[in-house]
Design an enzyme around this catalytic site. Sequence first.
Site, PDB file in Angstrom:
ATOM      1  N   LYS A   1      22.150 -17.266  -3.551  1.00 26.92           N
ATOM      2  CA  LYS A   1      22.788 -16.821  -2.313  1.00 26.92           C
ATOM      3  C   LYS A   1      24.252 -16.465  -2.516  1.00 26.92           C
ATOM      4  CE  LYS A   1      22.843 -16.059   2.102  1.00 26.92           C
ATOM      5  NZ  LYS A   1      22.212 -14.796   2.515  1.00 26.92           N
TER       6      LYS A   1
ATOM      7  N   LYS B   1      16.992  -4.593   0.502  1.00 27.49           N
ATOM      8  CA  LYS B   1      16.167  -5.667   1.082  1.00 27.49           C
ATOM      9  C   LYS B   1      14.797  -5.679   0.431  1.00 27.49           C
ATOM     10  CE  LYS B   1      18.441  -7.431   2.494  1.00 27.49           C
ATOM     11  NZ  LYS B   1      19.822  -7.652   2.821  1.00 27.49           N
TER      12      LYS B   1
HETATM   13  O1  M6R Z   1      28.442 -13.550   0.240  1.00 32.34           O
HETATM   14  P1  M6R Z   1      28.645 -12.090   0.057  1.00 32.34           P
HETATM   15  O2  M6R Z   1      28.463 -11.309   1.324  1.00 32.34           O
HETATM   16  O3  M6R Z   1      29.952 -11.752  -0.606  1.00 32.34           O
HETATM   17  O4  M6R Z   1      27.498 -11.633  -0.932  1.00 32.34           O
HETATM   18  C1  M6R Z   1      27.436 -10.328  -1.440  1.00 32.34           C
HETATM   19  C2  M6R Z   1      26.086 -10.062  -2.051  1.00 32.34           C
HETATM   20  O5  M6R Z   1      25.845 -10.919  -3.116  1.00 32.34           O
HETATM   21  C3  M6R Z   1      24.956 -10.204  -1.034  1.00 32.34           C
HETATM   22  O6  M6R Z   1      25.172  -9.397   0.085  1.00 32.34           O
HETATM   23  C4  M6R Z   1      23.604  -9.835  -1.656  1.00 32.34           C
HETATM   24  O7  M6R Z   1      23.581  -8.472  -1.976  1.00 32.34           O
HETATM   25  C5  M6R Z   1      22.464 -10.213  -0.715  1.00 32.34           C
HETATM   26  N1  M6R Z   1      21.512 -11.038  -1.396  1.00 32.34           N
HETATM   27  C6  M6R Z   1      21.706  -9.055  -0.202  1.00 32.34           C
HETATM   28  O8  M6R Z   1      20.685  -9.429   0.654  1.00 32.34           O
END
Ligand code: M6R
Length: 609
Positions: free
Chosen positions: A604, A486
């Site tokens: 995102k 984070k």
């Molecule tokens: O949509 P998803 O949960 O598969 O995404 C996975 C990661 O890209 C996501 O959790 C990323 O690490 C976030 N930006 C963290 O805050």
Amino acid sequence: MCGIVGYAGTRECGDILIDGLRRLEYRGYDSAGVAIHTTNGVERVRAEGKLANLERAFRDTPLHGTVGIGHTRWATHGRPSEANAHPHMVDGFVVVHNGIIENHMELRDELEAGGDRFESETDTEIIAHLVARERPKTDSLLEAVRNTMAQVRGSYAVVVMNADEPDLMVAARQASPLIVGLGDGENFAASDVPAIMMHTRDVVFMNDGDFAVIRRDSVEFSDTSGAPVTHTAKRILWDPVSAEKQGYKHFMLKEIHEQPDRIIDTMRGRVSLETNHVHFPDMALDDEVLSSVKRIIILACGTSYHAGMVGRYAIEKLARVPVEVDLASEFRYRDPVIGEGTLIVAISQSGETADTLAAVAEAKRRGAKAIAICNVIESTLTRVCEGTIYTHAGPEIGVASTKAFTTQLVALYLLAIWLAQERGTQEPAERIELLEGLRRIPGQIEKCIQDEARIREFARNYVDVHSFLFLGRGMQFPIALEGALKLKEISYIHAEGYAAGEMKHGPIALIDDDLPVVVVAPRNEHYEKVLSNLEEVKARGGRVIAVTSEPAGDVLRHADDVMTIPEVPELLQPLVTVIPLQLLSYCIADIKGTDIDQPRNLAKSVTVE
Ligand code: M6R
């Protein structure tokens, strides 16, 4: 990672496209553009940087027309620039694309050898060249697009227009999300529902291999062979208001505050108040499969992976099923062994993460059954898995995951309790106690959130540091990893998460007063040991920020700054220890003035490898 919007109707479409792109900006925000059929053919406006730049450019050079396409980009091939921004146009053929064309180099060489000249460094421009080459050989734009897509390898959601065919656009999907919105005398294409839901809530989720010809008064679907495909539209019932900031300075802050309510939503309808049993009425996977599970492999990326790590503790402890957790991006390439009775649990907020989708496909190819823990309804992941536990977190717009994480944790706890209940590995009294603990969590998170002003006060002392270390043991190790992720993604301060027990095996060499150490030390079975780690940091002149249970007691004597959590059952502690870490990252980033909801270089949903 890019966002696409298309419109065919009777209204002026400039604002419709730009407004749709605004709601897709979470998918990418390094450049944007629109192309519209005008009385002069197709014209486009593009701009480097945030959507605001495109809006300004469009105000200066407005385009008038009722059929058009728009795109917001996250660069994969070619730096963010106006020349690389979509739509790309070749001889009147205009293309927007999300995905990656893997054989773009060979296609480009071939096209250049045939005399084509390229204006951009993108893989997408190839599609425009190919469609321009194919169109004269065929009867329709649809055929030309179909023949083009047969030549490309990779992932795509594309929408194509032709200056000479002003009343239609052709869309195609392969491994990148694309939906078609059905309106009254107007139809839409988009990467995601929020882009169009103020205009229509009747949506078709296109499948891989689908093509669509979209006109103002009709939409026709077909497959790669040209055979017609019938789709039934789904009605979107969720509330568009939840995609607004509602007075908060950032979406991330709003989403932190939303967590108590969203956790209630995750539990709703899944825990019987009368019998204290857990069930998943919306998960279409027969009980027999789930209760005969011998081994679970959790696959995910980023924050979802950290949730999976917490889930492993909960499932192994309660249900006594061996659990592995793997980064989807690693699993897909490591020739994994999938034995009988292996259940894949794929976790993803977006349900569109390319690595997670590929890892699930690999596991299924080897015979595994898969369920998803996912937030986005009807996303690709939910459609390739046998069943889905939806987290019901609502749209998460901030790039940094917060409510997606805590609701994933709750879904995992429910899965663990359910497995234990079905396998008889947990006493009913313990289950009831744990469920009561879960019901109290929203109020306890609320209490942690109230600490924001105090956290902001001491966060000021840390905005100029260059690096942070986060330490945790047991279930708090993934929380340390999540705290570090984070902080780095929104404040751009380097941060590393470490298992506290590993500190002496290397990272202790880094400790001095320039490296603040965040120690996650709630009162639990590891408390004494983590306290020793904390003292080891202090003994070497390190600055310590501690997360601990109230009353803070011993920790107060050693830590420079303390964030407390209420007393919660040990197994559920990750749900609350993560909250102060979210707030700490948010406050540091806000004081630094970074772009919290859209941090640099990120997007995102990571729909490319
Ligand atoms: O949509 P998803 O949960 O598969 O995404 C996975 C990661 O890209 C996501 O959790 C990323 O690490 C976030 N930006 C963290 O805050």
